[in-house]
Design an enzyme around this catalytic site. Structure first.
Site, PDB file in Angstrom:
ATOM      1  N   GLY A 258      -4.763 -46.299  -2.821  1.00 24.10           N
ATOM      2  CA  GLY A 258      -4.169 -45.733  -4.031  1.00 24.10           C
ATOM      3  C   GLY A 258      -3.061 -44.731  -3.807  1.00 24.10           C
ATOM      4  CD  GLU A 292     -10.911 -50.164   0.652  1.00 20.04           C
ATOM      5  OE1 GLU A 292     -10.463 -50.266  -0.516  1.00 20.04           O
ATOM      6  OE2 GLU A 292     -12.075 -50.464   0.944  1.00 20.04           O
ATOM      7  N   GLY A 294      -2.484 -49.687   0.643  1.00 22.47           N
ATOM      8  CA  GLY A 294      -1.629 -50.868   0.598  1.00 22.47           C
ATOM      9  C   GLY A 294      -0.196 -50.448   0.325  1.00 22.47           C
ATOM     10  NE  ARG A 331       4.434 -52.579  -8.775  1.00 21.31           N
ATOM     11  CZ  ARG A 331       4.850 -51.420  -9.188  1.00 21.31           C
ATOM     12  NH1 ARG A 331       6.137 -51.125  -9.151  1.00 21.31           N
ATOM     13  NH2 ARG A 331       4.007 -50.509  -9.604  1.00 21.31           N
ATOM     14  CE1 TYR A 335       0.210 -53.728 -13.483  1.00 22.83           C
ATOM     15  CE2 TYR A 335       1.976 -53.987 -11.884  1.00 22.83           C
ATOM     16  CZ  TYR A 335       0.686 -54.257 -12.297  1.00 22.83           C
ATOM     17  OH  TYR A 335      -0.108 -55.042 -11.517  1.00 22.83           O
ATOM     18  CB  CYS A 363      13.450 -68.421 -21.539  1.00 23.70           C
ATOM     19  SG  CYS A 363      14.783 -69.376 -20.839  1.00 23.70           S
TER      20      CYS A 363
HETATM   21  N1  LLP Z   1      -8.705 -50.955  -2.261  1.00 23.57           N
HETATM   22  C1  LLP Z   1      -9.098 -51.549  -3.402  1.00 23.57           C
HETATM   23  C2  LLP Z   1     -10.508 -51.809  -3.638  1.00 23.57           C
HETATM   24  C3  LLP Z   1      -8.115 -51.914  -4.361  1.00 23.57           C
HETATM   25  O1  LLP Z   1      -8.494 -52.497  -5.497  1.00 23.57           O
HETATM   26  C4  LLP Z   1      -6.746 -51.650  -4.104  1.00 23.57           C
HETATM   27  C5  LLP Z   1      -5.706 -52.011  -5.078  1.00 23.57           C
HETATM   28  C6  LLP Z   1      -6.412 -51.045  -2.882  1.00 23.57           C
HETATM   29  C7  LLP Z   1      -7.416 -50.691  -1.984  1.00 23.57           C
HETATM   30  C8  LLP Z   1      -5.003 -50.732  -2.495  1.00 23.57           C
HETATM   31  O2  LLP Z   1      -4.399 -49.858  -3.392  1.00 23.57           O
HETATM   32  P1  LLP Z   1      -2.957 -49.223  -3.031  1.00 23.57           P
HETATM   33  O3  LLP Z   1      -3.148 -48.353  -1.821  1.00 23.57           O
HETATM   34  O4  LLP Z   1      -2.025 -50.335  -2.762  1.00 23.57           O
HETATM   35  O5  LLP Z   1      -2.595 -48.461  -4.252  1.00 23.57           O
HETATM   36  N2  LLP Z   1      -0.332 -54.699  -8.817  1.00 23.57           N
HETATM   37  C9  LLP Z   1      -0.369 -53.279  -9.056  1.00 23.57           C
HETATM   38  C10 LLP Z   1      -1.317 -52.570  -8.117  1.00 23.57           C
HETATM   39  C11 LLP Z   1      -2.738 -53.085  -8.172  1.00 23.57           C
HETATM   40  C12 LLP Z   1      -3.669 -52.420  -7.197  1.00 23.57           C
HETATM   41  C13 LLP Z   1      -4.997 -53.073  -7.154  1.00 23.57           C
HETATM   42  N3  LLP Z   1      -5.936 -52.548  -6.207  1.00 23.57           N
HETATM   43  C14 LLP Z   1       1.048 -52.738  -8.974  1.00 23.57           C
HETATM   44  O6  LLP Z   1       1.974 -53.504  -8.754  1.00 23.57           O
HETATM   45  O7  LLP Z   1       1.255 -51.534  -9.162  1.00 23.57           O
END
Ligand code: LLP
Length: 440
Positions: A258, A292, A294, A331, A335, A363
């Site tokens: 997150g 975790e 991303g 995105r 969002y 479109c």
């Molecule tokens: N761990 C779990 C259990 C998750 O559900 C997620 C993301 C992460 C780790 C990684 O989160 P990060 O570090 O990337 O924030 N598509 C959306 C984001 C969806 C995130 C879903 N879960 C966007 O484009 O903002």
């Protein structure tokens, strides 16, 4: 994310991103490579990822945690960008992975990440997916409900295996982010309510086929303040103590992901403050900590390059129509996310700006990358980089409007290499069947 809208101008966007530089001749460069050269070689739209940026972000994160003496194992959240080339970079740095489907798990295996270094999250893991993952020796399964606990016990028990599980606690904490990516509120579908954890953990310890080893939580994505983490981690620490008080063994705490990034010229999650929060709230629990992330690792390390098809005027409004669209980068449509857009031409950086809607050819009015964005004149064929699209970009793309998937390129050590060829039009229907065709 709409409310985090930044008014960053072009020079500020550039100044906030040291991997980018503007050269009078070559135009916008990234990690020392002229982006025009990539577009010339492989066309547009094209995703561009920077290996050095990914490595630097990983090292900055682990260094911040190390500085507090924290032993945190990073499990890269594959969903952010699941390209094998990206997974390979994090594998080489020693990262594990966080996956949410058998497909993601198999990608990690293809990229050579040890199954034991993979954790499997998600609110709905199908029995067949679980069976495959358990038989391959997946390291940890994050359980999201009582129902799933029984399912895993039955599957692993039947296979004569013991799956390591952690219970995902829903801490009921507001992460202060976009509602569509908030996951730690009681109303969200994710995790197990704190009051149910002690009973379920004790039950898990008695069930066949599983071994509960700890607690996990993940409160949302694109989080820019340490405050929600402090609240959630304090609750997790209290839970660990509570479980131990009843004689249960807890050796793992999965802190989720997150960590947010700056989409404008504002800084992302301050790593030192984050590490200090982790240290303060859970540093002395004597558990193996997992993280975790991303977006933090890959978001700023990638972009979508696109060419202008034409500039259109409609009354007072100015539209810059790109060859990239919402099917490529979803995105903004999904969002109302704000992404910086930089022209590739040096001259354009100096030109007078006027507001324009930067749109794609799909479109739908949702197919809009930016509204009323101050932009220089952008004639047909001129190019832009849509910034910070390394996370949740290509992975969320589709072929809507029968638009082939964009190519992808990796920049590494001053060179660039095609890592996904552009999908061809024929490939769009290569796996489709017309019933009865060929029988007449
Ligand atoms: N761990 C779990 C259990 C998750 O559900 C997620 C993301 C992460 C780790 C990684 O989160 P990060 O570090 O990337 O924030 N598509 C959306 C984001 C969806 C995130 C879903 N879960 C966007 O484009 O903002």
């Amino acid at each position: 994310m709409a409310d985090a809208t930044q008014a960053a101008g072009l020079p500020e966007l550039l100044a906030a991103r040291p991997a980018f530089s503007m050269h009078a001749q070559d135009g916008l460069c990234f990690e020392g490579v002229a982006l025009n050269a990539i577009a010339d070689a492989h066309g547009t739209p094209v995703w561009v990822y920077g290996a050095a940026s990914m490595r630097a972000r990983y090292r900055a994160l682990t260094a911040a945690l190390d500085a507090h003496g924290l032993d945190v194992h990073v499990h890269y959240a594959v969903k952010a960008n699941d390209h094998l080339a990206v997974l390979n970079i994090f594998r080489a740095l020693g990262a594990g992975a966080d996956v949410v489907s058998l497909g993601e798990f198999m990608r990690t295996q293809r990229a050579g990440i040890a199954a034991a270094d993979v954790v499997y999250s998600g609110v709905g893991k199908a029995p067949a997916e679980l069976a495959e993952a358990i038989s391959a020796g997946i390291g940890q399964i994050n359980v999201e409900s009582a129902e799933e606990l029984d399912m895993i016990s039955a599957i692993a028990g039947q296979m004569g295996r013991t799956a390591q599980v952690v219970l995902r606690m829903n801490p009921d904490v507001d992460a202060g982010t976009h509602e569509k990516i908030t996951t730690g509120l009681a109303d969200n579908k994710f995790g197990i309510a704190a009051q149910d954890i002690p009973y379920l953990y004790a039950r898990a310890a008695r069930l066949p086929g599983i071994r509960p080893v700890g607690i996990a939580l993940h409160i949302g994505s694109q989080i820019l303040s340490t405050e929600p983490y402090a609240q959630a981690y304090a609750k997790a620490a209290a839970m660990v103590c509570k479980l131990r008080d009843t004689g249960l063994e807890v050796t793992v705490l999965d802190l989720g992901g997150g960590l947010g990034i700056g989409y404008g010229d504002e800084p992302g999650m301050p790593l030192a403050a984050f590490a200090s929060t982790v240290h303060r709230e859970v540093g002395d629990l004597g558990v193996q900590l997992l993280l975790e992330p991303g977006r933090y690792l890959v978001g700023p390390a990638g972009m979508l390059l696109s060419s202008v098809i034409l500039e259109k005027r409609a009354g007072e409004r100015r539209f810059i129509v790109l060859d990239a669209a919402m099917n490529d980068l979803m995105r903004p449509a999904l969002y109302e996310a704000w992404h910086g857009i930089l022209p590739l031409g040096a001259a354009q950086m100096q030109s007078p700006l006027s507001p324009a809607d930067v749109v794609g050819p799909v479109c739908e009015s949702a197919d809009c990358f930016a509204k009323d964005r101050p932009m220089p004149p952008m004639g047909p064929g001129s190019r832009v980089a849509i910034l910070d699209a390394g996370a949740y970009g290509a992975v969320m793309s589709s072929t809507y409007n029968a638009r082939p998937r964009a190519a992808a390129v990796l920049v590494d050590d001053g060179r660039f290499q095609l890592i996904t060829p552009r999908q061809t039009i024929d490939e769009l229907w290569a796996d489709e069947v017309i019933p009865g065709a060929g029988e007449e």
